[in-house]
Write a protein that holds these residues in place. Structure first.
Motif: not given
Lengths: 334, 334
Positions: A67, A84, A95, A123, A298-299, A301-302
């Motif tokens: 990230m 994240c 991460v 990310l 974050a959720e 994106a992951i």
DNA sequence: TAGCCTACTTGAAACGTTTCATCTTTCATA
DNA sequence: TATGAAAGATGAAACGTTTCAAGTAGGCTA
């Protein structure tokens, strides 16, 4: 303790083959109880730690996500990184974080590093849009999700909807009886979406006036200066609500207004900020603001980066998440 | 683009041996200019990216440092992490960050992960002191530097000297003419060093009184409550200076005092905080405070961990760094 | 008893590098 | 014309895993 105790040393000590030791680690159900116990015992005794590098090299794919944020010291990114990490953990990914510090050179350095380390995906909050380096990464098949960049169909991206946020604030202020809203913030292009959102709503409401107070940047000091300007206005000219483009501006404004003798918050002027930084709810008058949920961001994106990693043919998605209005005392109805 | 282009594919395409390609990467001076150019050209054409995992596996030691902090979202740790990244970069190391979130389980998870990834060393801010897991790591030869833990001779550690900080503040207040200092903060054990430092100095100064105002925790709200208490005191009983155990307390106190009619800061009461958080200098009255230089801390931490990594027989050091007093308006002399 | 299934176990081949002892070429010197 | 040194290039071995086709017992069925 001997420096290199690997799977081989364990195998020898436990009088089994290396294959079996590997199975103990990865498919314990294929190993008889007796051997399992014995091998585990030996591992403990020898202080064996499996070498993740070799493992990943052999397996071809790891469990690490890279990230890159603009600056870890910025609370928003710190929160985002934190979220994240948590979201990654829930799905078994780790991460690791790098901070570009707004320097292209460092952004590139981390992109290179992560690619060399064969991370599962990245990310990235880009400093200045999509670079050729990023296109190259995508072309080579590296899963890549961008924050705060919208519209490029070659990438997955995820943005916060500033226009929707601006509209929310304006609607809230109008609904609680305000008729003259001053939008506080600049430079213009940095805050444009929030301004447009407010405009959208105000344009549709008769009798509501929206004015714009420009600032050089978005700091507490600028907010305080704006407060002085408003205080100096004739009472009839003063707005009865201020929508600040971020919380720092709002906090500075609040400081100035609260110290003045003849303006009360929220009775005379309502104040709303943007970002919901930590100090917003601890301000002299708890500050109404717009919260950008880093958890949700974050959720998603992951999710996106893993989807891209699992299916190379995957269709890129450009997500735009709505923010959330936090109403506190500073914009309470009169 | 072919999925796996490694050193071997490059070698083939450039009609040299893999050894030569490796030399191009690592010891370019041992390769003739002609081959160098040709190989580099091929790499570019094929989009070769060296596999850091394989490299590190073979070389036995990498260039990555693992760092574990209590919470990235806490500004102090965010700063510290940021500073460590920068300091690491200067000496060619990459710092990857994990946040334990104050959960033992996550602390352990990152310790495991980093050990498996064979990081060169670790920088850890422990949740609750030195755990058996950490002793085990040290015993296996993993370089490990601890933040904010002092005295264990088995580890390198680095601490900020709270007692010295407390003493600095007290000395400053006395030198600028204050005679009754109230120390604001609790629970006791969390702020003890700062309190002791203040006590050291006050005990040596005739005519100076030091009192203690307890708080449940160290938030803006608690600070504000303390402000109310002080305001309610008889004028003769009021302190003429407050030393708050952290900036949040000080900011809350400041809010309360500034709003009151009959107390002026700094004329009637001087206020000093601790930490120098971002908002300290943007407060209504810019806040005097004690700054803990994360840059210096980071620099030293990196030095220590590398020293330990380079020399396994290295003598552990316990460093204690002095903080720095930032004098601003809130404690200006009358 | 032969045949077969199940439950474990084995060992060699990869993964993509770096390292290092050898080999080849070139060229100046005796 | 040898001789040797210097410069460059080679290729196999090693790093510590996972994978997988093949092997070995032991027990059950016919």
């Amino acid at each position: 303790m001997d420096r290199s105790v690997g799977i081989r040393e364990v195998a020898e000590a436990a009088r089994v083959s290396v294959g079996t030791v590997s199975n103990v680690l990865n498919k314990p159900d294929r190993v008889s109880q007796a051997t399992l116990d014995r091998v585990l015992g030996v591992m403990d005794g020898l202080g064996f730690v499996r070498n993740g590098l070799a493992r990943q090299l052999r397996m071809g794919t790891g469990t690490t996500l890279g990230m890159i944020v603009l600056n870890v010291a910025n609370p928003f990114f710190a929160d985002l990184a934190h979220a994240c990490e948590a979201a990654g953990e829930r799905v078994g990914q780790t991460v690791v974080l790098g901070s570009s510090d707004q320097l292209e050179a460092r952004e590139d350095r981390y992109l290179d590093l992560f690619e060399e380390q064969r991370v599962r995906g990245m990310l990235v909050a880009p400093i200045d849009g999509i670079t050729p380096r990023m296109r190259q990464l995508r072309a080579r098949g590296m899963p890549l999700v961008l924050f705060d960049i919208h519209g490029d169909p070659g990438f997955c991206s995820i943005t916060l909807d500033g226009r929707a946020g601006g509209a929310m604030v304006a609607r809230h202020l109008i609904e609680t009886g305000r008729r003259h809203i001053a939008f506080l913030g600049g430079p213009r292009h940095q805050v444009e979406d929030r301004w447009l959102g407010a405009q959208d709503v105000c344009a549709g409401n008769q009798g509501v006036r929206l004015s714009h107070v420009d600032t050089r940047d978005q700091t507490i000091a600028e907010g305080r200066a704006a407060g002085a300007v408003i205080e100096a206005m004739a009472k009839s000219e003063r707005p009865d609500a201020v929508f600040a483009a971020n919380d720092l501006l709002a906090l500075g404004l609040l400081q100035a207004l609260v110290l003045s003798e003849d303006i009360r918050v929220p009775e005379d002027i309502a104040v709303v900020g943007y970002d919901d930084i930590d100090y917003a709810q601890s301000a002299v008058v708890p500050l109404s603001t717009v919260r950008q949920s880093t958890e949700l961001l974050a959720e998603r994106a992951i999710e996106l980066v893993l989807a891209e990693s699992n299916d190379p043919e995957h269709e890129h998605q450009q997500l735009r998440l709505p923010p959330e209005l936090m109403v506190r005392d500073s914009s309470a109805p009169r």
